[in-house]
Design a protein around this motif. Structure first.
Motif, PDB file in Angstrom:
ATOM      1  N   VAL A  33       0.478   5.628   0.900  1.00 18.96           N
ATOM      2  CA  VAL A  33      -0.318   6.558   1.716  1.00 18.96           C
ATOM      3  C   VAL A  33       0.188   7.988   1.500  1.00 18.96           C
ATOM      4  O   VAL A  33       1.400   8.212   1.360  1.00 18.96           O
ATOM      5  CB  VAL A  33      -0.223   6.159   3.216  1.00 18.96           C
ATOM      6  CG1 VAL A  33      -0.953   7.164   4.095  1.00 18.96           C
ATOM      7  CG2 VAL A  33      -0.784   4.760   3.427  1.00 18.96           C
ATOM      8  N   HIS A  66       0.816  -1.220   0.000  1.00 19.74           N
ATOM      9  CA  HIS A  66       0.000   0.000   0.000  1.00 19.74           C
ATOM     10  C   HIS A  66       0.844   1.262   0.000  1.00 19.74           C
ATOM     11  O   HIS A  66       2.038   1.237   0.290  1.00 19.74           O
ATOM     12  CB  HIS A  66      -1.035   0.006   1.137  1.00 19.74           C
ATOM     13  CG  HIS A  66      -0.515   0.152   2.531  1.00 19.74           C
ATOM     14  ND1 HIS A  66      -0.514  -0.873   3.453  1.00 19.74           N
ATOM     15  CD2 HIS A  66      -0.007   1.211   3.202  1.00 19.74           C
ATOM     16  CE1 HIS A  66      -0.041  -0.446   4.617  1.00 19.74           C
ATOM     17  NE2 HIS A  66       0.290   0.815   4.495  1.00 19.74           N
ATOM     18  N   HIS A  95      -6.638  -2.188   2.832  1.00 21.26           N
ATOM     19  CA  HIS A  95      -6.319  -0.949   2.103  1.00 21.26           C
ATOM     20  C   HIS A  95      -5.094  -1.135   1.225  1.00 21.26           C
ATOM     21  O   HIS A  95      -4.163  -1.847   1.591  1.00 21.26           O
ATOM     22  CB  HIS A  95      -6.159   0.256   3.032  1.00 21.26           C
ATOM     23  CG  HIS A  95      -5.059   0.154   4.055  1.00 21.26           C
ATOM     24  ND1 HIS A  95      -5.166  -0.586   5.210  1.00 21.26           N
ATOM     25  CD2 HIS A  95      -3.833   0.727   4.100  1.00 21.26           C
ATOM     26  CE1 HIS A  95      -4.057  -0.466   5.916  1.00 21.26           C
ATOM     27  NE2 HIS A  95      -3.218   0.308   5.267  1.00 21.26           N
ATOM     28  N   GLU A 125       7.139   1.060   5.514  1.00 19.61           N
ATOM     29  CA  GLU A 125       6.492   0.297   6.572  1.00 19.61           C
ATOM     30  C   GLU A 125       6.627  -1.195   6.251  1.00 19.61           C
ATOM     31  O   GLU A 125       6.595  -1.589   5.086  1.00 19.61           O
ATOM     32  CB  GLU A 125       5.004   0.679   6.631  1.00 19.61           C
ATOM     33  CG  GLU A 125       4.198  -0.078   7.666  1.00 19.61           C
ATOM     34  CD  GLU A 125       2.748   0.403   7.739  1.00 19.61           C
ATOM     35  OE1 GLU A 125       2.199   0.816   6.700  1.00 19.61           O
ATOM     36  OE2 GLU A 125       2.167   0.344   8.826  1.00 19.61           O
ATOM     37  N   HIS A 164       3.905   7.409   3.331  1.00 20.75           N
ATOM     38  CA  HIS A 164       4.738   6.198   3.419  1.00 20.75           C
ATOM     39  C   HIS A 164       4.277   5.162   2.403  1.00 20.75           C
ATOM     40  O   HIS A 164       3.236   5.327   1.779  1.00 20.75           O
ATOM     41  CB  HIS A 164       4.708   5.604   4.832  1.00 20.75           C
ATOM     42  CG  HIS A 164       3.409   4.982   5.233  1.00 20.75           C
ATOM     43  ND1 HIS A 164       2.381   5.683   5.832  1.00 20.75           N
ATOM     44  CD2 HIS A 164       2.943   3.701   5.137  1.00 20.75           C
ATOM     45  CE1 HIS A 164       1.369   4.866   6.086  1.00 20.75           C
ATOM     46  NE2 HIS A 164       1.670   3.651   5.659  1.00 20.75           N
TER      47      HIS A 164
HETATM   48 FE   LIG Z   1       0.608   1.929   6.246  1.00 20.71          FE
END
Ligand SMILES: [Fe+2]
Length: 282
Positions: free
Chosen positions: A138, A136, A183, A248, A197
């Motif tokens: 962000v 993902h 997500h 992450e 991130h």
């Molecule tokens: Fe995240």
């Protein structure tokens, strides 16, 4: 409305980053992320690892140039393009060293580029390296409601969870899905419009330990986590790359069904990290 999840499931496949010091970034992704480098005559490089790809191009400043999502087939690519055009979204055909012909890009109202396409023959999921699938991306935004409106009503993402400020009733974070995973995209309300991130999904908690040990060996310290997020219920920690972009590492990310209604969470440290202190964006 047809959503990405129900009609054309999409997975984050690669990130195109710009860098003022591309060689340092290439070194980081080669050595820390087990990725193999292929260089192109325009000065850009594509780095591939197991289920993860990044493209790094020289640029005036560091940051994300585009996020690319993979579709299951050329038929789905054509279907999504048709749906976007029907909803009035401008679609630009692109060429990419990572995708088949016919891949295309769109821009959100704040100018972020999102690419959709089908992986070309060079893409291999079985490369050697520690497990971590690019999963993902962000952003922080000053225009949260407008971004959610665009990605839901024009692109076809589905809201998995909202985080609300309890006092003002304002939406603070929105987690969006494009397939069954909780997500693949999220937006935080912020005072700037910056890349927040990106995340690699591992197979289990022990992988998080091993990644933590790898960064420890290079004296790269964790700046957030380890912990567990409320929305998505995933275990995580975060570090930075050579350009100080935030990465992450995650495990146990929640799966959803297409009919799952959006969840609501209060804006609090417990929501963002149920194990302890949280990084609250401002
Ligand atoms: Fe995240």
């Amino acid at each position: 409305m047809n959503t990405l999840q129900t009609t054309t499931p999409a997975r984050l496949m690669y990130l195109h980053m710009g860098s003022k010091e591309p060689q340092k970034q290439i070194d980081f992704y080669q050595h820390m992320m087990d990725m193999q480098c292929e260089r192109f005559t325009d000065g850009s490089a594509v780095l591939r690892g197991p289920n993860r790809v990044v493209q790094i191009s020289p640029a005036d400043k560091h940051g994300l140039l585009a996020a690319a999502f993979q579709l299951g087939s050329k038929a789905q690519q054509a279907e999504l393009r048709h749906q976007l055009e029907e909803r009035g979204c401008s679609v630009q055909e692109i060429t990419s060293p990572i995708l088949e012909q016919g891949s295309f890009s769109i821009r959100d109202p704040q100018g972020r580029e999102t690419i959709f396409g089908v992986a070309n023959n060079h893409h291999r999921a079985d490369l050697p390296g520690m497990p971590g699938r690019l999963q993902h991306v962000v952003f922080q935004t000053t225009e949260l409601e407008d971004m959610v409106d665009f990605y839901v009503n024009t692109v076809g993402f589905t809201i998995s969870d909202n985080v609300m400020d309890q006092e003002t009733g304002k939406l603070m974070v929105c987690f969006l899905r494009s397939d069954d995973e909780h997500h693949s995209l999220a937006f935080f309300r912020g005072s700037k419009n910056e890349w927040d991130h990106h995340c690699y999904e591992t197979n289990e908690w022990n992988d998080i330990r091993d990644w933590g040990d790898r960064f420890a060996k290079e004296r790269i310290s964790i700046f957030f986590g380890p912990g567990r997020h409320g929305p998505g219920n995933n275990l995580f920690f975060m570090v930075v790359d050579a350009d100080r972009n935030r990465l992450e590492f995650s495990a146990e990310l929640e799966m959803t069904t297409a009919d799952q209604a959006p969840g609501n969470w209060p804006q609090s440290e417990y929501t963002l990290n149920s194990w302890g202190r949280a990084w609250i964006r401002s």
